[in-house]
Structures are given as C-alpha cells and as structure tokens.
Write a protein that holds these residues in place. Structure first.
Motif, PDB file in Angstrom:
ATOM      1  N   ALA A   1      76.824  -9.448  55.715  1.00  0.00           N
ATOM      2  CA  ALA A   1      77.867  -8.764  56.733  1.00  0.00           C
ATOM      3  C   ALA A   1      77.425  -8.193  57.753  1.00  0.00           C
ATOM      4  O   ALA A   1      76.179  -7.915  57.986  1.00  0.00           O
ATOM      5  CB  ALA A   1      78.657  -7.522  55.567  1.00  0.00           C
ATOM      6  N   GLU A   2      77.935  -7.861  58.874  1.00  0.00           N
ATOM      7  CA  GLU A   2      77.735  -7.203  60.126  1.00  0.00           C
ATOM      8  C   GLU A   2      78.256  -5.593  59.941  1.00  0.00           C
ATOM      9  O   GLU A   2      79.734  -5.688  60.077  1.00  0.00           O
ATOM     10  CB  GLU A   2      77.921  -7.713  61.239  1.00  0.00           C
ATOM     11  N   TYR A   3      77.716  -4.692  59.639  1.00  0.00           N
ATOM     12  CA  TYR A   3      78.212  -3.187  59.515  1.00  0.00           C
ATOM     13  C   TYR A   3      78.272  -2.453  60.572  1.00  0.00           C
ATOM     14  O   TYR A   3      77.334  -2.125  61.395  1.00  0.00           O
ATOM     15  CB  TYR A   3      77.391  -2.452  58.428  1.00  0.00           C
TER      16      TYR A   3
ATOM     17  N   ILE B   1      71.251 -15.939  61.387  1.00  0.00           N
ATOM     18  CA  ILE B   1      71.394 -14.791  60.700  1.00  0.00           C
ATOM     19  C   ILE B   1      72.532 -14.032  61.026  1.00  0.00           C
ATOM     20  O   ILE B   1      72.807 -12.862  60.642  1.00  0.00           O
ATOM     21  CB  ILE B   1      70.163 -13.686  60.623  1.00  0.00           C
ATOM     22  N   HIS B   2      73.550 -14.576  61.893  1.00  0.00           N
ATOM     23  CA  HIS B   2      74.579 -13.639  62.479  1.00  0.00           C
ATOM     24  C   HIS B   2      75.562 -14.637  63.015  1.00  0.00           C
ATOM     25  O   HIS B   2      75.468 -15.484  63.907  1.00  0.00           O
ATOM     26  CB  HIS B   2      74.148 -12.861  63.761  1.00  0.00           C
ATOM     27  N   SER B   3      76.698 -14.687  62.215  1.00  0.00           N
ATOM     28  CA  SER B   3      77.813 -15.529  62.798  1.00  0.00           C
ATOM     29  C   SER B   3      78.929 -15.141  61.812  1.00  0.00           C
ATOM     30  O   SER B   3      79.171 -14.264  61.210  1.00  0.00           O
ATOM     31  CB  SER B   3      77.651 -17.119  62.392  1.00  0.00           C
ATOM     32  N   HIS B   4      80.116 -15.607  62.439  1.00  0.00           N
ATOM     33  CA  HIS B   4      81.623 -15.141  61.717  1.00  0.00           C
ATOM     34  C   HIS B   4      82.193 -16.381  61.412  1.00  0.00           C
ATOM     35  O   HIS B   4      83.273 -16.860  62.080  1.00  0.00           O
ATOM     36  CB  HIS B   4      82.388 -14.299  62.833  1.00  0.00           C
ATOM     37  N   LEU B   5      81.767 -16.999  60.478  1.00  0.00           N
ATOM     38  CA  LEU B   5      82.138 -18.494  60.026  1.00  0.00           C
ATOM     39  C   LEU B   5      82.971 -18.274  58.590  1.00  0.00           C
ATOM     40  O   LEU B   5      83.632 -19.355  58.165  1.00  0.00           O
ATOM     41  CB  LEU B   5      80.840 -19.381  59.747  1.00  0.00           C
TER      42      LEU B   5
END
Ligand SMILES: [Fe+2]
Length: 246
Positions: A97-99, A22-26
C-alpha cells in the motif's frame, strides 16, 4: 569541426531487464489507478514490454478518500492474481500500500497493521501542498514500531522546493527516498525535474518507482530523460534489485 552531442535516452531505455517496480496503482477498482482487470492486464503487458518483470503494487490508503484496508487490498490482490493466472500472465505480482500520513495511518502504526513493500519497508506519502504538522513524530513512531519509512516522490512536494535542506533533515530522520521515474522526463513539470536532478546529484534517493495509474503514464516512458548526468539515476534504478521476488 563537428560537435557531437550525446543523444539522450528515453526513460524506457534506462529500465533494465528484470526491473522490480515498488510503486504503482494496478489493483483494479480500489483507488484512482486501474479501473478494471482488463485495464490492469493491458497496463502490465505494456510495462513488461519495457522491462518490468516483478510488480509490487501500492494502492492508496487515504482516510475519507480511499478507505482501503489490509483486508480489502489482500482480497483484491488474491482475485487479481487468479485473473492474471487465467490470462497466462505469470510475472511476480503482489500488493502492499501507499499510506497517506494521516490520523488513520497513526492508528495502523499503533496496531502494526501495515502492508510492507518488503520486510519492514513501508511506502508513505503526504499532501503536495504541506507536510503534516506532526511529520517527524509520525516518522519517529513508525520506526519505533519497527518499520522503515520509504517516502514516495519527495521531488513532488512543492513546499520543499525552496528549502532543499529539509530533504537532508528527512533523511537524517530515517526516511528512505523513492524517486518517481517519470519526474526525470519532465512529466510533472520542469521544476519537479530540476529538484529530482538535484536530489539525484546529492545521492539522496534510495529507490525508484513508476507510480503508474493509467496508460498515459506508461506512454510517457517513451519520453526522453531530461537530466544531464545519468549515472546516479542508473544506480538508483539498480537499487530496486533489493525488492526482487519470485
Ligand atoms: Fe502512488
């Protein structure tokens, strides 16, 4: 008399089949994660080999640093999905997104213009050096607007390390906690690993995420897990089944 010490597994060995991240920068080219689609594809293939079967990727939205918008992220997601299909890579993949909790975030909450990791779950982060002055107001307003905050990598906020009661306060204020998996290998240092272990033993984590930005992160999944008791870690990893999607 022989003493048998239980061999520590690697982090990769603890990833179950059908793991949903649930968390990545792909998404290529829109934050400090993957730079090109080719890099995205290679990273996703490596992650799939470890056991990752579905990907909710979360590019940064940080005012003046990564000025991403819902539209930019959705467009990049759609183009990436097409490219993945053309490359015969079929694992479920979508973007949220990661806000970063800044002024821009407050405006997005007001207009309910938030990308969620599922339903009303919103991934949020803050500076590693200090919490925003209005942190509890931000968390309150977010929930009044109908969202559930999932705080990314609580173990990495150094200003809480000598004041663990703050973590309980955050949970009481409605925050869910997402552990960065690499923390348990010591990737971010011994102190972060030790705080992660304490939060695990205290049952404070709800979910996990890889937070992968580049290949070095993925390679580090082959490092051994440093924490003693694996049971709470395995349980939190299993909680990610909640986010499974097709
Ligand atoms: Fe991240």
């Amino acid at each position: 008399m022989l003493f048998f010490s239980k061999k520590k597994p690697t982090l990769a060995e603890l990833i179950p089949e059908n793991f949903t991240d649930i968390h990545s920068h792909l998404l290529p080219g829109i934050d400090d994660g993957s730079k090109t689609f080719e890099q995205t594809l290679l990273m996703m293939m490596s992650l799939k080999y470890i056991g990752f079967s579905a990907f909710i990727t979360t590019p940064h939205i940080i005012q003046h640093v990564w000025n991403n918008t819902t539209e930019i992220i959705n467009n990049t997601q759609d183009r990436t999905l097409l490219d993945l299909r053309n490359s015969k890579f079929t694992s479920p993949f979508r973007a949220a997104a990661e806000y970063f909790m800044d002024d821009n975030f407050n405006k997005l909450v007001e207009t309910r213009d938030l990308l969620t990791i599922k339903d009303n779950y919103v991934l949020v982060e803050m500076s590693y050096m200090n919490a925003p002055i209005q942190l509890y107001t931000i968390l309150f307003d977010l929930q009044v607007a109908g969202y559930i905050p999932v705080l990314a990598h609580p173990e990495r906020y150094l200003f809480y390390h000598n004041n663990l009661s703050e973590y309980h306060k955050l949970k009481k204020a409605g925050c869910k906690f997402q552990l960065n998996l690499l923390a348990v290998t010591g990737y971010y240092g011994n102190q972060v690993a030790s705080v992660a272990e304490k939060l695990l033993m205290g049952g404070l984590y709800d979910f996990v995420g890889s937070d992968v930005h580049h290949e070095k992160h993925i390679d580090s999944f082959n490092e051994k897990v440093k924490i003693k008791d694996l049971t709470p870690l395995k349980e939190v990893i299993k909680n990610n089944e909640f986010f499974a999607f097709e």
